[in-house]
Design a protein around this motif. Structure first.
Motif, PDB file in Angstrom:
ATOM      1  N   SER A 625       0.781  -1.079  -0.017  1.00  0.00           N
ATOM      2  CA  SER A 625      -0.099  -0.094  -0.035  1.00  0.00           C
ATOM      3  C   SER A 625       0.801   1.094  -0.052  1.00  0.00           C
ATOM      4  CB  SER A 625      -1.038  -0.015   1.307  1.00  0.00           C
ATOM      5  OG  SER A 625      -1.612  -1.262   1.263  1.00  0.00           O
ATOM      6  N   VAL A 626       1.880   1.158   1.006  1.00  0.00           N
ATOM      7  CA  VAL A 626       2.865   2.384   0.928  1.00  0.00           C
ATOM      8  C   VAL A 626       3.552   2.587  -0.305  1.00  0.00           C
ATOM      9  CG1 VAL A 626       5.044   3.287   1.968  1.00  0.00           C
ATOM     10  CG2 VAL A 626       3.215   2.278   3.388  1.00  0.00           C
ATOM     11  N   TRP A 627       4.073   1.593  -1.105  1.00  0.00           N
ATOM     12  CA  TRP A 627       4.624   1.712  -2.188  1.00  0.00           C
ATOM     13  C   TRP A 627       3.991   2.257  -3.621  1.00  0.00           C
ATOM     14  CZ3 TRP A 627       9.486   3.165  -2.704  1.00  0.00           C
ATOM     15  CH2 TRP A 627      10.225   3.028  -1.717  1.00  0.00           C
ATOM     16  N   MET A 628       2.611   1.553  -3.287  1.00  0.00           N
ATOM     17  CA  MET A 628       1.659   1.837  -4.618  1.00  0.00           C
ATOM     18  C   MET A 628       1.085   3.394  -4.178  1.00  0.00           C
ATOM     19  SD  MET A 628      -0.679  -1.553  -4.823  1.00  0.00           S
ATOM     20  CE  MET A 628      -1.825  -0.817  -6.034  1.00  0.00           C
ATOM     21  N   ALA A 629       1.083   3.987  -3.229  1.00  0.00           N
ATOM     22  CA  ALA A 629       0.590   5.155  -3.011  1.00  0.00           C
ATOM     23  C   ALA A 629       1.885   6.164  -3.189  1.00  0.00           C
ATOM     24  CB  ALA A 629      -0.027   5.776  -1.811  1.00  0.00           C
ATOM     25  N   MET A 630       3.074   5.476  -3.040  1.00  0.00           N
ATOM     26  CA  MET A 630       4.251   6.427  -3.180  1.00  0.00           C
ATOM     27  C   MET A 630       4.653   6.766  -4.716  1.00  0.00           C
ATOM     28  SD  MET A 630       7.732   5.764  -4.245  1.00  0.00           S
ATOM     29  CE  MET A 630       9.105   6.538  -4.362  1.00  0.00           C
ATOM     30  N   ILE A 631       4.380   5.964  -5.649  1.00  0.00           N
ATOM     31  CA  ILE A 631       4.730   6.102  -7.088  1.00  0.00           C
ATOM     32  C   ILE A 631       4.072   7.105  -7.651  1.00  0.00           C
ATOM     33  CG2 ILE A 631       4.684   4.925  -9.256  1.00  0.00           C
ATOM     34  CD1 ILE A 631       5.301   2.362  -8.044  1.00  0.00           C
ATOM     35  N   PRO A 632       2.868   7.456  -7.759  1.00  0.00           N
ATOM     36  CA  PRO A 632       2.232   8.652  -8.033  1.00  0.00           C
ATOM     37  C   PRO A 632       2.773   9.852  -7.387  1.00  0.00           C
ATOM     38  CG  PRO A 632       0.585   7.357  -6.864  1.00  0.00           C
ATOM     39  CD  PRO A 632       1.805   6.576  -7.167  1.00  0.00           C
ATOM     40  N   ALA A 633       2.929   9.879  -6.167  1.00  0.00           N
ATOM     41  CA  ALA A 633       3.172  10.984  -5.411  1.00  0.00           C
ATOM     42  C   ALA A 633       4.771  11.511  -5.980  1.00  0.00           C
ATOM     43  CB  ALA A 633       3.140  10.785  -3.897  1.00  0.00           C
ATOM     44  N   TYR A 634       5.653  10.322  -5.927  1.00  0.00           N
ATOM     45  CA  TYR A 634       6.880  10.618  -6.363  1.00  0.00           C
ATOM     46  C   TYR A 634       6.988  11.192  -7.610  1.00  0.00           C
ATOM     47  CZ  TYR A 634      11.800   9.197  -7.426  1.00  0.00           C
ATOM     48  OH  TYR A 634      13.247   9.206  -7.712  1.00  0.00           O
ATOM     49  N   LEU A 635       6.145  10.724  -8.856  1.00  0.00           N
ATOM     50  CA  LEU A 635       6.236  11.075 -10.181  1.00  0.00           C
ATOM     51  C   LEU A 635       5.460  12.799 -10.173  1.00  0.00           C
ATOM     52  CD1 LEU A 635       5.248   8.118 -11.778  1.00  0.00           C
ATOM     53  CD2 LEU A 635       7.201   9.091 -11.778  1.00  0.00           C
ATOM     54  N   SER A 636       4.420  13.074  -9.159  1.00  0.00           N
ATOM     55  CA  SER A 636       4.101  14.116  -9.257  1.00  0.00           C
ATOM     56  C   SER A 636       4.735  15.394  -8.447  1.00  0.00           C
ATOM     57  CB  SER A 636       2.618  14.246  -8.617  1.00  0.00           C
ATOM     58  OG  SER A 636       2.650  13.875  -7.487  1.00  0.00           O
ATOM     59  N   THR A 637       6.095  14.978  -8.107  1.00  0.00           N
ATOM     60  CA  THR A 637       6.642  16.286  -7.190  1.00  0.00           C
ATOM     61  C   THR A 637       7.892  16.469  -7.695  1.00  0.00           C
ATOM     62  OG1 THR A 637       7.323  14.265  -5.729  1.00  0.00           O
ATOM     63  CG2 THR A 637       5.473  15.744  -5.056  1.00  0.00           C
ATOM     64  N   ARG A 638       8.785  17.539  -7.502  1.00  0.00           N
ATOM     65  CA  ARG A 638      10.111  17.795  -7.840  1.00  0.00           C
ATOM     66  C   ARG A 638      10.910  18.072  -6.699  1.00  0.00           C
ATOM     67  NH1 ARG A 638       8.555  15.396 -11.684  1.00  0.00           N
ATOM     68  NH2 ARG A 638       8.465  15.881 -13.668  1.00  0.00           N
ATOM     69  N   GLY A 639      12.229  18.095  -6.890  1.00  0.00           N
ATOM     70  CA  GLY A 639      13.159  18.483  -6.154  1.00  0.00           C
ATOM     71  C   GLY A 639      13.305  17.766  -4.675  1.00  0.00           C
ATOM     72  N   LYS A 640      13.390  18.408  -3.553  1.00  0.00           N
ATOM     73  CA  LYS A 640      13.573  17.816  -2.220  1.00  0.00           C
ATOM     74  C   LYS A 640      12.160  17.075  -1.809  1.00  0.00           C
ATOM     75  CE  LYS A 640      12.612  22.105   0.257  1.00  0.00           C
ATOM     76  NZ  LYS A 640      13.049  23.133   1.009  1.00  0.00           N
ATOM     77  N   TYR A 641      11.123  17.519  -2.224  1.00  0.00           N
ATOM     78  CA  TYR A 641      10.002  16.849  -1.881  1.00  0.00           C
ATOM     79  C   TYR A 641       9.773  15.632  -2.577  1.00  0.00           C
ATOM     80  CZ  TYR A 641       8.991  21.712  -0.476  1.00  0.00           C
ATOM     81  OH  TYR A 641       8.886  23.107   0.153  1.00  0.00           O
ATOM     82  N   MET A 642      10.209  15.352  -3.579  1.00  0.00           N
ATOM     83  CA  MET A 642      10.172  14.029  -3.991  1.00  0.00           C
ATOM     84  C   MET A 642      11.174  13.108  -3.532  1.00  0.00           C
ATOM     85  SD  MET A 642      11.276  12.933  -8.113  1.00  0.00           S
ATOM     86  CE  MET A 642      13.002  13.489  -8.024  1.00  0.00           C
ATOM     87  N   VAL A 643      12.230  13.390  -2.921  1.00  0.00           N
ATOM     88  CA  VAL A 643      13.281  12.997  -2.097  1.00  0.00           C
ATOM     89  C   VAL A 643      12.582  12.554  -0.779  1.00  0.00           C
ATOM     90  CG1 VAL A 643      15.446  12.819  -0.868  1.00  0.00           C
ATOM     91  CG2 VAL A 643      15.179  13.796  -3.311  1.00  0.00           C
ATOM     92  N   ALA A 644      11.547  13.493  -0.292  1.00  0.00           N
ATOM     93  CA  ALA A 644      11.208  13.273   1.083  1.00  0.00           C
ATOM     94  C   ALA A 644      10.075  12.340   0.963  1.00  0.00           C
ATOM     95  CB  ALA A 644      10.431  14.704   1.326  1.00  0.00           C
ATOM     96  N   VAL A 645       9.152  12.227  -0.073  1.00  0.00           N
ATOM     97  CA  VAL A 645       8.187  11.297  -0.194  1.00  0.00           C
ATOM     98  C   VAL A 645       8.995   9.918  -0.377  1.00  0.00           C
ATOM     99  CG1 VAL A 645       6.752  10.090  -2.267  1.00  0.00           C
ATOM    100  CG2 VAL A 645       6.686  12.760  -1.619  1.00  0.00           C
TER     101      VAL A 645
END
Length: 689
Positions: A625-645
């Protein structure tokens, strides 16, 4: 070869049309250039022009208008004073105009003075005048000139020919009685009669003057020449020019050539002429056949003395220019020393200038000087007034808030000093690492107890170590990315997680096999051994290691500077190098988790005493569940927030596995030791590893 003096015509300096003509008179083109420079330096781009109907004035207006258009100076009106039928209309145009700077185009004329008399109600008008006005400014009374804020006269210096006058001081009809020209000049100036009765009668009839018998010696005062008769100066210098040219020819010994090719030789030797005239100014010809003149910008302002209606103009020399010389700067910009009435500088613009940070934009009007000011776009700046366009900054810079200058972009990454997220992630990482070490110590301390043995203690130990390394790999994601951290962050995370998920899969397979091996001697009984679980961990982890090795060899991650994702920021990040291998690593890890989840879900209903499948089911469900939710959030962010996700996903999934699988066992080991006995936990010998 021709030498022309005292005549101003823009066609004469054309060497294609007149290759043998030389020109000794102030150049009107230079005068226009100086006027344009004055207008540009003061920011006056909205002017009026007043002229008369002479052909030379009309040509001057045409030339000056063309030059003004080239430098974005607009003409609000052009008034021709000799068109009588439009006199009232001219006055109305002048009164209603907003231009406070007026260029008087042409020599002084009574028409200008009579027109000025009718405009006494105006205020703060600045005149730019021809040099011929210098001798007539005193005729403008204070009452008439009260509306004039100041005047700028572009002129050549006054030329003294006193030495010439001294040389002809003794020249008069008495010393040269046979010179009819002198007799006529003396009659014209002093009404002196000559000895010839016929000539006297003609002179009196022609000049409408009554002659007198002169008893004293008259002579022409030097002041007369010094102040008015500039033609004498031009004549004097022109004669000297020819004399120097002939002297040059003589010195070079080309008399025979002179007779055969007169114009060629004289034209050739004109370029060698270089001397100083009586006032000390150098005389020489440029490539256009012109003698460069010294120009003076005079700033005139009217003053009033003794409360009388008499005007007095005070002049301040603002600049001295030597023109025309190609590629020579016109003059140094001088603005603070100009004299204005009431010390108020004129303001003559159709539109207020655009401040830095803005650019000029057409507003649909005919005049280019009447424009709108538009702010520069987000990624552009302008650092000058009235900029025609905004400019982009360098790649490493960005406009400031006012968009007046470029400032260095800020670097963005998960910084230890600046980001509040970093201390949070550090605290969580250290906390979960400490908890993992505590669980690991507990398992080692209770290594030989039934519950540790029943849960495959070797695989559990590997799983705990992989979870601990998973927590610690978070440090590769924090701080400024460098080459080594970019290489290790994703690969180490992928390998450690694959080992952990492989260990979970091995524990799940062990549970399945244990409850299948119910009959002695069956095939399942042969599979119940420590080697099977260790082999599962080794094989499944080796596949992920192979993927990561190929990834690093084919297209390794590297440090990337992203200048475009966020305005004013440079994002320092790790480029994965190859999206294919990155998502292959994630996909393989997801495959292991999905298989573990399915197997654990199938055996979740087996007796609790022997079954940890339901804990594995919950841990893998949380992990997926965590990684399925992480992938779209990872793709929709940039910079340090992508790393934070990604860091959040790592911490959450590792903590989920740790909590779901090991916390129940630690609870029994520490708080319910009575359950950790052979009498409570009935473990068959085949499960005691």
């Amino acid at each position: 070869m021709q030498l022309i003096f005292g005549v101003s015509d823009p066609i004469l300096p054309n060497r294609d049309l007149y290759p043998t003509t030389y020109y000794f008179t102030p150049n009107d083109q230079a005068r226009y250039e100086i006027i344009i420079k004055i207008l540009k330096d003061h920011g006056w781009n909205w002017v009026g022009i007043i002229t008369t109907g002479e052909e030379s004035n009309q040509m001057a207006v045409k030339k000056l208008s063309k030059m003004m258009a080239k430098y974005d100076i607009c003409i609000e009106y052009i008034i021709n004073l000799e068109i009588r039928m439009n006199s009232e209309q001219n006055e109305e145009v002048f009164v209603k105009s907003t231009a406070q700077v007026v260029v008087i185009c042409g020599l002084y004329s009574e028409l200008y003075q009579s027109f000025i008399q009718k405009l006494v109600k105006l205020e703060n008008i600045t005149l730019i005048l021809h040099e011929s006005w210098v001798n007539f400014l005193s005729k403008i009374t204070y009452h008439m000139a009260s509306f004039i804020n100041g005047s700028i006269v572009v002129r050549v210096p006054r030329r003294s020919v006193s030495k010439v006058v001294e040389s002809i001081f003794n020249v008069n009809p008495s010393t040269h009685p046979n010179d009819p020209l002198l007799e006529e000049i003396w009659f014209k100036l002093f009404r002196c009669l000559s000895n010839d009765t016929k000539k006297n009668g003609f002179y009196q009839w022609y000049y409408r003057k009554q002659g007198v018998n002169c008893t004293e010696m008259y002579y022409i005062p030097p002041s007369e020449y010094e102040m008015t008769d500039t033609s004498l100066y031009y004549t004097y210098v022109s004669v000297y020019i020819l004399a120097h040219a002939l002297n040059t020819v003589k010195e070079m010994g080309n008399k025979s050539g002179l007779l055969q090719h007169q114009w060629r030789l004289r034209t050739q030797y004109m370029k060698y002429i270089h001397f100083r005239e009586p006032n000390g100014y150098p005389v020489f010809f440029n490539e256009r056949g012109e003698v460069p003149f010294v120009w003076i910008i005079g700033n005139w302002v009217i003053s009033r003395t003794n409360m009388t209606d008499i005007s007095e103009f005070l002049e301040r020399i603002m600049a001295t220019i030597y023109l025309p010389i190609p590629n020579r700067r016109i003059y140094t910009r001088i603005l603070e020393n100009y004299m204005w009435k009431n010390d108020r500088e004129p303001y003559s613009r159709c539109k207020d200038p655009c401040n830095p940070g803005y650019r000029k934009a057409p507003n649909g009007g005919v005049k280019v000087c009447c424009y709108d000011c538009v702010p520069c776009s987000e990624d552009e700046m302008s650092n000058v007034t009235d900029s025609d366009k905004c400019h982009k900054c360098l790649k490493e810079e960005w406009p400031d808030e006012k968009r007046e200058k470029c400032v260095p972009k800020t670097y963005e990454f998960l910084s230890y000093e600046k980001d509040i997220l970093v201390p949070v992630f550090l605290a969580l990482t250290l906390f979960f690492s400490a908890v993992t070490l505590f669980v690991l110590r507990s398992f080692v301390y209770y290594w030989d107890t039934p519950i540790v043995k029943a849960n495959n203690r070797t695989v559990s130990f590997i799983l705990l170590v992989s979870i601990l390394l998973g927590f610690l790999c978070v440090f590769f994601f924090l701080g400024r990315p460098v080459a080594i951290t970019c290489l290790l962050r994703q690969t180490s995370f992928g390998i450690f997680f694959s080992i952990g998920v492989s260990s979970v899969l091995a524990k799940t397979i062990t549970v399945c096999i244990a409850f299948k091996a119910t009959k002695p001697g069956s095939v399942w009984m042969k599979l119940v051994s420590q080697k099977v679980s260790n082999s599962v961990v080794l094989v499944c982890s080796s596949a992920q290691v192979l993927i990561c090795v190929i990834w690093l060899l084919v297209s390794p991650p590297y440090v990337e500077f992203d200048h475009h994702s966020y305005p004013g920021k440079i994002i320092i990040q790790c480029n994965e190098g190859s999206d294919l291998w990155f998502y292959s690593m994630l996909g393989y890890m997801g495959l292991l988790a999905a298989v573990s989840f399915l197997l654990a879900f199938m055996v979740r209903t087996l007796p609790d005493s022997f079954n940890e499948a339901k804990y594995i089911t919950f841990s893998m469900l949380l992990f997926c569940s965590v990684w399925m939710a992480m992938i779209p959030a990872y793709l929709s962010t940039r910079g340090k927030y992508m790393v934070a996700v990604e860091i959040f996903a790592i911490l959450t999934s590792c903590a989920g596995i740790l909590g779901c699988i090991f916390f129940p066992k630690v609870y029994i080991l520490l708080l319910k030791p009575n359950f950790n006995s052979r009498n409570v936990i009935m473990v068959k010998n085949k499960l005691q590893i």
